[in-house]
Scaffold this active site. Structure first.
Site, PDB file in Angstrom:
ATOM      1  N   PRO A 213      -8.040   1.667  -7.588  1.00  0.00           N
ATOM      2  CA  PRO A 213      -7.963   0.094  -7.634  1.00  0.00           C
ATOM      3  C   PRO A 213      -7.850  -0.368  -6.275  1.00  0.00           C
ATOM      4  CG  PRO A 213      -5.845   1.465  -7.979  1.00  0.00           C
ATOM      5  CD  PRO A 213      -6.731   2.443  -7.619  1.00  0.00           C
TER       6      PRO A 213
ATOM      7  N   LEU B  42      -4.002   2.028  -1.837  1.00  0.00           N
ATOM      8  CA  LEU B  42      -4.380   3.338  -1.895  1.00  0.00           C
ATOM      9  C   LEU B  42      -5.801   3.713  -0.695  1.00  0.00           C
ATOM     10  CD1 LEU B  42      -3.691   4.360  -5.415  1.00  0.00           C
ATOM     11  CD2 LEU B  42      -2.315   4.892  -3.403  1.00  0.00           C
TER      12      LEU B  42
ATOM     13  N   SER C 214      -8.418   1.990  -0.555  1.00  0.00           N
ATOM     14  CA  SER C 214      -9.772   1.720  -1.103  1.00  0.00           C
ATOM     15  C   SER C 214     -10.757   0.921  -0.023  1.00  0.00           C
ATOM     16  CB  SER C 214      -9.603   0.602  -2.216  1.00  0.00           C
ATOM     17  OG  SER C 214      -9.131  -0.341  -1.979  1.00  0.00           O
TER      18      SER C 214
ATOM     19  N   ALA D  60     -10.685   1.043   3.393  1.00  0.00           N
ATOM     20  CA  ALA D  60     -11.455   1.981   4.440  1.00  0.00           C
ATOM     21  C   ALA D  60     -12.057   3.215   3.796  1.00  0.00           C
ATOM     22  CB  ALA D  60      -9.970   2.824   4.811  1.00  0.00           C
ATOM     23  N   ALA D  61     -11.861   3.599   2.751  1.00  0.00           N
ATOM     24  CA  ALA D  61     -12.713   4.613   1.901  1.00  0.00           C
ATOM     25  C   ALA D  61     -13.959   4.016   1.710  1.00  0.00           C
ATOM     26  CB  ALA D  61     -11.921   4.997   0.596  1.00  0.00           C
TER      27      ALA D  61
ATOM     28  N   ASP E 298      -5.609   3.934   8.129  1.00  0.00           N
ATOM     29  CA  ASP E 298      -6.444   4.206   6.881  1.00  0.00           C
ATOM     30  C   ASP E 298      -7.838   4.741   7.109  1.00  0.00           C
ATOM     31  OD1 ASP E 298      -4.429   3.224   6.073  1.00  0.00           O
ATOM     32  OD2 ASP E 298      -5.369   1.801   4.585  1.00  0.00           O
TER      33      ASP E 298
HETATM   34  O1  PMV Z   1      -3.490  -1.553   3.675  1.00  0.00           O
HETATM   35  P1  PMV Z   1      -2.419  -0.310   3.296  1.00  0.00           P
HETATM   36  O2  PMV Z   1      -1.347  -0.810   2.222  1.00  0.00           O
HETATM   37  O3  PMV Z   1      -2.874   0.933   3.399  1.00  0.00           O
HETATM   38  O4  PMV Z   1      -1.318  -0.519   4.566  1.00  0.00           O
HETATM   39  C1  PMV Z   1      -1.721  -0.036   6.015  1.00  0.00           C
HETATM   40  C2  PMV Z   1      -0.588   0.414   6.479  1.00  0.00           C
HETATM   41  C3  PMV Z   1       0.111  -0.477   7.381  1.00  0.00           C
HETATM   42  O5  PMV Z   1       0.962   0.042   8.366  1.00  0.00           O
HETATM   43  C4  PMV Z   1       1.215  -1.518   6.612  1.00  0.00           C
HETATM   44  C5  PMV Z   1      -0.772  -1.740   8.130  1.00  0.00           C
HETATM   45  C6  PMV Z   1      -1.670  -0.640   9.321  1.00  0.00           C
HETATM   46  O6  PMV Z   1      -2.667  -1.532   9.934  1.00  0.00           O
HETATM   47  O7  PMV Z   1      -1.095   0.076   9.703  1.00  0.00           O
END
Ligand code: PMV
Length: 318
Positions: A103, A108, A110, A112-113, A154
């Site tokens: 989603p 999770l 998405s 970055a993937a 990510d």
């Molecule tokens: O975007 P998310 O939900 O995967 O959060 C990333 C993790 C954080 O530490 C909150 C933000 C970051 O840039 O590392």
């Protein structure tokens, strides 16, 4: 030309990683797939992803077999993808079809993937190699469009796969972690979509006002992540569970939880999780519960589903 990349969960260290502390992240089996071809009418991106809404308690399909819906692509994404194509020497007139098993805006990984998968597909179109570091770098640029100043954890885990202990920097420090035993998780989706900025920016404002209060809490999250990497390497999941619970308490105190996440974490704990916490930026998105084994992870998923939550079991292999 095709590319794909896995989603991720942050096991420990979210938010702390923004301030230079370590974070422990693991790639998921669920992926984002991209197919891209040259198209004179482009650039066009078609995006299909599962809906973020929770399932009804009586009939709750897992995210992988729930129907995907077509999603409008924001103009910034099209722009950023065109920049990526240009950086890789791929044609700027393209059609990309994106199918996500994750989603969107659900914590999770998405976005970055998607960035890593696009980098891989464009590289193929340009007949170039795309080593993980290159995919990570390009995906981080795309992430900046959505998240402002992301730590980079990510794209690092989505591009490399496996489990990593990540510390931001130039260059970032990335240590691969080899869990001694399979790690069984239940991932629970709150159905609340949110952008990472919506919790990162307010926390940064609170911290700027009271660093004496917030900095030790952020450092504690980083320590929990560092120790969590060792728990994984020892296969000590009792220890890891305590770290999950402790991290969730600190994250809630930092103000990044929400009623839906508290509900998900409480459901996982009631069902006997070794530990449970929000994962990712918070404010919605997902929670994770640590299970003893695969059967226990399935039991945690069923317990969450009985409470009207959408959930799936995940095994992170050594
Ligand atoms: O975007 P998310 O939900 O995967 O959060 C990333 C993790 C954080 O530490 C909150 C933000 C970051 O840039 O590392």
């Amino acid at each position: 030309m095709k590319g794909s990349a896995p989603g991720k969960v942050l096991l420990l260290g979210e938010h702390a990683v923004v301030y230079g502390h370590p974070a422990l992240a693991a790639a998921l089996k669920r992926r984002v797939f991209v197919e891209v071809e040259e198209d004179r009418n482009g650039p066009v991106i078609e995006l299909l992803a599962p809906p973020p809404t929770p399932a009804s308690p009586s009939n709750s399909p897992s995210p992988s077999n729930s129907p995907s819906t077509s999603i409008q692509v924001p103009p910034e994404l099209l722009h950023a993808a065109s920049d990526m194509a240009a950086a890789l020497g791929a044609p700027s007139a393209f059609r990309a079809v994106v199918r996500s098993e994750l989603p969107l805006g659900g914590g999770l990984g998405s976005s970055a993937a998607l960035g890593v998968a696009l980098a891989r597909a464009f590289s193929q179109l340009a007949a170039r190699d795309c080593p993980p570091e290159r995919a990570e770098h390009l995906a981080l640029q795309l992430e900046r469009v959505f998240h402002g100043a992301p730590s980079g954890v990510d794209p690092a885990v989505c591009a490399r796969g496996g489990v990593i202990l990540f510390r931001r920097g130039d260059p970032a420090q990335v240590d691969r972690i080899s869990p001694r035993l399979p790690l069984h998780l239940a991932v629970v989706l709150t159905g609340v979509m949110r952008g990472t900025r919506s919790t990162v920016l307010p926390l940064s404002a609170r911290r700027a006002e009271r660093p004496d209060l917030y900095d030790p809490l952020l450092a504690t999250l980083g320590e929990l992540a560092r120790g969590g990497a060792q728990s994984l390497e020892r296969g000590d999941y009792q220890d890891l569970g305590v770290r999950f619970d402790a991290a969730h308490g600190v994250l809630a105190a930092l103000g990044v939880s929400c009623p839906e996440l508290e509900h998900a974490v409480a459901a996982l704990r009631r069902a006997g999780a070794l530990g449970a916490k929000l994962t990712g930026a918070g404010g919605g998105g997902a929670a994770i519960g640590l299970a003893r084994d695969a059967a226990h992870a399935d039991a945690l998923v069923r317990a969450a589903e009985r409470e009207g939550l959408r959930a799936f079991a995940e095994e992170i292999s050594p």
